[in-house]
Write an enzyme that holds these catalytic residues in place. Structure first.
Site, PDB file in Angstrom:
ATOM      1  N   PRO A   1     -15.766  60.525  -0.496  1.00  0.00           N
ATOM      2  CA  PRO A   1     -15.042  61.755  -0.195  1.00  0.00           C
ATOM      3  C   PRO A   1     -14.955  62.712  -1.383  1.00  0.00           C
ATOM      4  O   PRO A   1     -14.448  62.361  -2.440  1.00  0.00           O
ATOM      5  CB  PRO A   1     -13.656  61.253   0.213  1.00  0.00           C
ATOM      6  CG  PRO A   1     -13.882  59.863   0.673  1.00  0.00           C
ATOM      7  CD  PRO A   1     -14.988  59.337  -0.172  1.00  0.00           C
ATOM      8  N   GLU A   2     -15.513  63.886  -1.207  1.00  0.00           N
ATOM      9  CA  GLU A   2     -15.382  64.975  -2.169  1.00  0.00           C
ATOM     10  C   GLU A   2     -14.538  66.054  -1.490  1.00  0.00           C
ATOM     11  O   GLU A   2     -13.966  65.809  -0.438  1.00  0.00           O
ATOM     12  CB  GLU A   2     -16.768  65.503  -2.561  1.00  0.00           C
ATOM     13  CG  GLU A   2     -17.674  64.421  -3.129  1.00  0.00           C
ATOM     14  CD  GLU A   2     -19.052  64.940  -3.514  1.00  0.00           C
ATOM     15  OE1 GLU A   2     -19.182  66.129  -3.844  1.00  0.00           O
ATOM     16  OE2 GLU A   2     -20.003  64.139  -3.486  1.00  0.00           O
TER      17      GLU A   2
ATOM     18  N   LYS B   1      -9.745  65.797  -5.097  1.00  0.00           N
ATOM     19  CA  LYS B   1     -10.251  64.860  -4.096  1.00  0.00           C
ATOM     20  C   LYS B   1      -9.165  63.927  -3.601  1.00  0.00           C
ATOM     21  O   LYS B   1      -9.458  62.832  -3.127  1.00  0.00           O
ATOM     22  CB  LYS B   1     -11.398  64.043  -4.701  1.00  0.00           C
ATOM     23  CG  LYS B   1     -12.558  64.887  -5.194  1.00  0.00           C
ATOM     24  CD  LYS B   1     -13.577  64.037  -5.915  1.00  0.00           C
ATOM     25  CE  LYS B   1     -14.587  64.894  -6.651  1.00  0.00           C
ATOM     26  NZ  LYS B   1     -15.441  64.087  -7.535  1.00  0.00           N
TER      27      LYS B   1
ATOM     28  N   ARG C   1     -14.213  49.200  -0.224  1.00  0.00           N
ATOM     29  CA  ARG C   1     -14.458  48.701  -1.572  1.00  0.00           C
ATOM     30  C   ARG C   1     -13.199  48.606  -2.414  1.00  0.00           C
ATOM     31  O   ARG C   1     -13.222  47.979  -3.467  1.00  0.00           O
ATOM     32  CB  ARG C   1     -15.512  49.567  -2.247  1.00  0.00           C
ATOM     33  CG  ARG C   1     -16.893  49.109  -1.835  1.00  0.00           C
ATOM     34  CD  ARG C   1     -17.927  50.177  -1.957  1.00  0.00           C
ATOM     35  NE  ARG C   1     -18.226  50.525  -3.313  1.00  0.00           N
ATOM     36  CZ  ARG C   1     -19.170  51.396  -3.639  1.00  0.00           C
ATOM     37  NH1 ARG C   1     -19.888  51.974  -2.704  1.00  0.00           N
ATOM     38  NH2 ARG C   1     -19.393  51.690  -4.882  1.00  0.00           N
TER      39      ARG C   1
ATOM     40  N   ARG D   1     -25.945  58.943 -12.678  1.00  0.00           N
ATOM     41  CA  ARG D   1     -25.817  59.348 -11.279  1.00  0.00           C
ATOM     42  C   ARG D   1     -27.096  60.024 -10.805  1.00  0.00           C
ATOM     43  O   ARG D   1     -27.755  60.714 -11.581  1.00  0.00           O
ATOM     44  CB  ARG D   1     -24.652  60.315 -11.082  1.00  0.00           C
ATOM     45  CG  ARG D   1     -23.374  59.619 -10.691  1.00  0.00           C
ATOM     46  CD  ARG D   1     -22.445  59.497 -11.871  1.00  0.00           C
ATOM     47  NE  ARG D   1     -21.203  58.855 -11.518  1.00  0.00           N
ATOM     48  CZ  ARG D   1     -20.776  57.720 -12.097  1.00  0.00           C
ATOM     49  NH1 ARG D   1     -21.496  57.097 -12.994  1.00  0.00           N
ATOM     50  NH2 ARG D   1     -19.618  57.213 -11.766  1.00  0.00           N
TER      51      ARG D   1
END
Length: 315
Positions: free
Chosen positions: A2-3, A61, A125, A278
């Site tokens: 989620p951004e 976020k 997670r 990344r």
DNA sequence: CATATGTCCTGAGAGC
DNA sequence: TGCTCTCAGGACATAT
């Protein structure tokens, strides 16, 4: 992951809880290591039970439930966290349940619920967290000192001011939440493609025109993504508050499209590189290295996705 | 101070 | 088929 667009979509989906009164808080029988609930459940419960939610907000976020007690509940989903008003994807990773007084809000069908309504925090997670803090603590933790202006609220001037002095690559700098809040790995690549900026370009080498394009691209991409309720990637993790997938993944131009033809220029092939551990995705045709040399005037101004730029290959 | 790297976590997918 | 390994990337701690 989620951004900003995903968290904003969550926030909007959670608006029905405004006015609702919390009657119970439960952790679940999730056998796995529990996610961080701060403070621990007893104190958390004591401080929120009986309180009413007065607003649902987003800070970067994170999703925030503002209570009538000058305290806030902060949900930080990180990679796989979901805040839901519908049944979670599985029972296995359900971490926290917050029960609201019956009739607190209307169900999606419009009927007033007779049973108590529930809000769930689910996190596969478990990297995320739920914390309860006072208004003062909230400002200290997530205020201007710790978090940059929201990516949808920042002005073009401030964006440039906050980033232009950095020697980092622009893609890496965009992920710095103290500079500007809300952009994560996926949207950083999408925004730079929309802006036509080479992701490896150093911030201090960007031109005025780049900053203008970057600012416009941030708003364009993030608002588009919100309109499509965020991106649900192939792992299917992200869901809105009603456990429905988003659809912006169908509109990605570069993210996870390495080896495929660019959707804008239709000639170059999307590349994947690694920056700061990344993945970065970009089109070598649309996002040219310029190195501060006089611009080659390769883009017609204002032609956002109409005309393909000339040429295709890199270098 | 600015910037870079290591850490946590689970499940999907690759490779054998 | 079933095993092991790698990888995905949020934010923060620690190192340079």
């Amino acid at each position: 992951m989620p951004e900003l667009p995903e968290v904003e979509t969550m926030r909007r989906g959670l608006l029905p809880v405004v006015g609702g009164r919390i009657v119970a808080v439960r952790s679940t029988k999730c056998r796995r290591k529990p996610i961080a609930v701060v403070p621990r459940l007893g104190a958390f419960r004591r401080r929120v039970v009986g309180r009413k939610v007065v607003a649902v907000e987003r800070v970067g976020k994170r999703v925030v439930l503002r209570l009538d007690s000058a305290e806030v509940i902060v949900f930080e989903p990180r990679m796989t966290g979901l805040v839901l008003l519908a049944d979670p994807p599985t029972n296995e990773h359900l971490r926290l349940r917050i029960l609201f007084q019956a009739g607190g809000w209307r169900s999606p069908g419009g009927r007033r619920r007779r049973r108590a309504s529930e809000l769930y925090y689910w996190d596969r997670r478990g990297l995320g967290s739920v914390r309860l803090v006072s208004d003062g603590e909230f400002t200290r933790l997530y205020g201007a000192g710790r978090l940059g202006p929201d990516a949808l609220a920042i002005s073009a001037d401030e964006l440039r001011q906050r980033l232009a002095g950095s020697r980092r690559a622009i893609k890496v700098a965009l992920l710095d939440q103290r500079a500007v809040a809300g952009i994560g790995n996926l949207y950083a690549s999408e925004i730079l493609h929309e802006a036509g900026i080479w992701p490896l370009a150093r911030c201090d080498r960007l031109r005025a025109v780049d900053w203008r394009r970057l600012h416009a691209a941030m708003a364009a991409v993030l608002n588009d993504a919100i309109r499509f309720e965020g991106s649900t990637l192939s792992d299917g993790t992200y869901r809105n508050a009603l456990n429905q997938a988003g659809s912006y993944q169908n509109h990605h131009r570069v993210y996870d499209r390495q080896g495929q033809a660019c959707r804008r220029c239709r000639s170059a092939t999307i590349q994947r590189i690694v920056q700061a551990q990344r993945s970065t995705f970009f089109c070598p045709g649309c996002q040219r290295r310029h190195d501060g040399r006089p611009p080659a005037a390769h883009r017609a101004p204002g032609s956002r996705r109409a005309t393909p730029p000339p040429g295709g290959g890199v270098q």
